[in-house]
Write a protein that holds these residues in place. Structure first.
Motif, PDB file in Angstrom:
ATOM      1  N   VAL A 151      31.209  28.845  20.748  1.00 23.42           N
ATOM      2  CA  VAL A 151      31.471  28.858  19.308  1.00 23.42           C
ATOM      3  C   VAL A 151      30.672  27.766  18.605  1.00 23.42           C
ATOM      4  CG1 VAL A 151      33.263  28.421  17.563  1.00 23.42           C
ATOM      5  CG2 VAL A 151      33.724  29.976  19.461  1.00 23.42           C
ATOM      6  N   ILE A 152      30.598  26.593  19.200  1.00 21.84           N
ATOM      7  CA  ILE A 152      29.831  25.487  18.604  1.00 21.84           C
ATOM      8  C   ILE A 152      28.345  25.853  18.512  1.00 21.84           C
ATOM      9  CG2 ILE A 152      29.012  23.138  19.026  1.00 21.84           C
ATOM     10  CD1 ILE A 152      31.866  22.535  20.079  1.00 21.84           C
ATOM     11  N   LEU A 153      27.795  26.437  19.575  1.00 25.45           N
ATOM     12  CA  LEU A 153      26.380  26.819  19.562  1.00 25.45           C
ATOM     13  C   LEU A 153      26.095  27.882  18.503  1.00 25.45           C
ATOM     14  CD1 LEU A 153      25.554  26.909  23.379  1.00 25.45           C
ATOM     15  CD2 LEU A 153      24.987  25.138  21.715  1.00 25.45           C
ATOM     16  N   VAL A 154      26.962  28.859  18.383  1.00 27.72           N
ATOM     17  CA  VAL A 154      26.780  29.898  17.363  1.00 27.72           C
ATOM     18  C   VAL A 154      26.906  29.296  15.967  1.00 27.72           C
ATOM     19  CG1 VAL A 154      27.790  31.993  16.393  1.00 27.72           C
ATOM     20  CG2 VAL A 154      27.426  31.816  18.855  1.00 27.72           C
ATOM     21  N   CYS A 155      27.829  28.364  15.772  1.00 28.47           N
ATOM     22  CA  CYS A 155      27.975  27.718  14.459  1.00 28.47           C
ATOM     23  C   CYS A 155      26.749  26.881  14.100  1.00 28.47           C
ATOM     24  CB  CYS A 155      29.231  26.850  14.432  1.00 28.47           C
ATOM     25  SG  CYS A 155      30.750  27.802  14.353  1.00 28.47           S
TER      26      CYS A 155
ATOM     27  N   GLY B 203      14.887  35.491  16.776  1.00 33.25           N
ATOM     28  CA  GLY B 203      14.226  35.175  15.517  1.00 33.25           C
ATOM     29  C   GLY B 203      14.638  36.164  14.453  1.00 33.25           C
ATOM     30  N   VAL B 204      14.585  35.719  13.205  1.00 29.86           N
ATOM     31  CA  VAL B 204      14.991  36.559  12.081  1.00 29.86           C
ATOM     32  C   VAL B 204      13.956  36.404  10.968  1.00 29.86           C
ATOM     33  CG1 VAL B 204      16.773  36.933  10.330  1.00 29.86           C
ATOM     34  CG2 VAL B 204      17.439  36.292  12.627  1.00 29.86           C
ATOM     35  N   SER B 205      13.582  37.516  10.344  1.00 28.49           N
ATOM     36  CA  SER B 205      12.691  37.468   9.181  1.00 28.49           C
ATOM     37  C   SER B 205      13.527  37.192   7.942  1.00 28.49           C
ATOM     38  CB  SER B 205      11.994  38.805   8.983  1.00 28.49           C
ATOM     39  OG  SER B 205      10.963  38.946   9.874  1.00 28.49           O
TER      40      SER B 205
ATOM     41  N   THR C 249      24.500  27.793  10.873  1.00 28.34           N
ATOM     42  CA  THR C 249      24.231  26.778   9.847  1.00 28.34           C
ATOM     43  C   THR C 249      22.728  26.610   9.637  1.00 28.34           C
ATOM     44  OG1 THR C 249      26.276  25.635  10.404  1.00 28.34           O
ATOM     45  CG2 THR C 249      24.625  24.380   9.200  1.00 28.34           C
ATOM     46  N   SER C 250      21.979  26.612  10.722  1.00 29.34           N
ATOM     47  CA  SER C 250      20.534  26.501  10.619  1.00 29.34           C
ATOM     48  C   SER C 250      19.942  27.688   9.863  1.00 29.34           C
ATOM     49  CB  SER C 250      19.913  26.404  12.013  1.00 29.34           C
ATOM     50  OG  SER C 250      18.522  26.475  11.938  1.00 29.34           O
TER      51      SER C 250
ATOM     52  N   VAL D 206      19.058  26.112  18.738  1.00 31.64           N
ATOM     53  CA  VAL D 206      19.743  26.079  20.027  1.00 31.64           C
ATOM     54  C   VAL D 206      19.811  27.516  20.531  1.00 31.64           C
ATOM     55  CG1 VAL D 206      21.882  25.512  21.220  1.00 31.64           C
ATOM     56  CG2 VAL D 206      21.142  24.120  19.287  1.00 31.64           C
ATOM     57  N   LEU D 207      19.275  27.758  21.687  1.00 34.33           N
ATOM     58  CA  LEU D 207      19.300  29.119  22.224  1.00 34.33           C
ATOM     59  C   LEU D 207      20.713  29.452  22.680  1.00 34.33           C
ATOM     60  CD1 LEU D 207      15.994  29.162  24.246  1.00 34.33           C
ATOM     61  CD2 LEU D 207      16.428  30.102  21.998  1.00 34.33           C
ATOM     62  N   ALA D 208      21.236  30.524  22.146  1.00 32.27           N
ATOM     63  CA  ALA D 208      22.559  30.998  22.522  1.00 32.27           C
ATOM     64  C   ALA D 208      22.445  32.485  22.835  1.00 32.27           C
ATOM     65  CB  ALA D 208      23.547  30.757  21.390  1.00 32.27           C
ATOM     66  N   PRO D 209      23.217  32.968  23.778  1.00 35.23           N
ATOM     67  CA  PRO D 209      23.099  34.381  24.156  1.00 35.23           C
ATOM     68  C   PRO D 209      23.563  35.352  23.076  1.00 35.23           C
ATOM     69  CG  PRO D 209      24.894  33.328  25.343  1.00 35.23           C
ATOM     70  CD  PRO D 209      24.178  32.256  24.603  1.00 35.23           C
TER      71      PRO D 209
END
Length: 142
Positions: free
Chosen positions: A30-34, A128-130, A38-39, A120-123
């Protein structure tokens, strides 16, 4: 009535270690996804601000003409694109100016694009997003 504690079933005993480890893994995910969410949010806000700045600069790409007794400010397509491009090139990262145009020679619509990659790479997060942002600015001298 007193209860004999020595008569406790062996089946009632257990370890909470697997439960604690499971919750710890869930909390880290959850922390990694947050962090990544946020980024992504901040990257979109930066791109929105860049589009606003480019549209504002492009709206200054006008030529003054006299029509009758009144001066008129009309946007020049080439000048507005050059000014918008200068703002986009000065921005950090690798944003691209997608479009800078004026339909009525008074207001400018600028579209910029950039790619976002998670810090942070998370599964559970895409690699990447345009991102795209558009802004409109109107010449104040009209």
């Amino acid at each position: 009535m007193r209860r004999d504690l020595s008569a406790v079933d062996v089946d009632d005993e257990g370890s909470i270690l697997p439960l604690v480890l499971g919750y710890a893994v869930l909390a880290i995910a959850v922390i990694l996804v947050c962090v990544d969410a946020t980024s992504l949010y901040l990257a979109q806000k930066r791109l929105d601000a860049l589009a606003d700045a480019a549209a504002l600069a492009a709206s200054d790409g006008f030529s003054l003409t006299i029509e009758g007794d009144e001066p008129r400010a009309r946007l020049d397509e080439e000048r507005l694109r050059v000014q918008a491009q200068a703002i986009v090139e000065a921005a950090p990262g690798d944003p691209q100016l997608v479009a800078a145009a004026s339909d009525d020679l008074v207001s400018v619509r600028v579209t910029v694009a950039a790619a976002w990659h998670p810090p942070v790479l998370a599964p559970f997060v895409p690699d990447g997003v345009s991102l795209r942002a558009s802004a409109t600015s109107r010449n104040a001298l009209d």
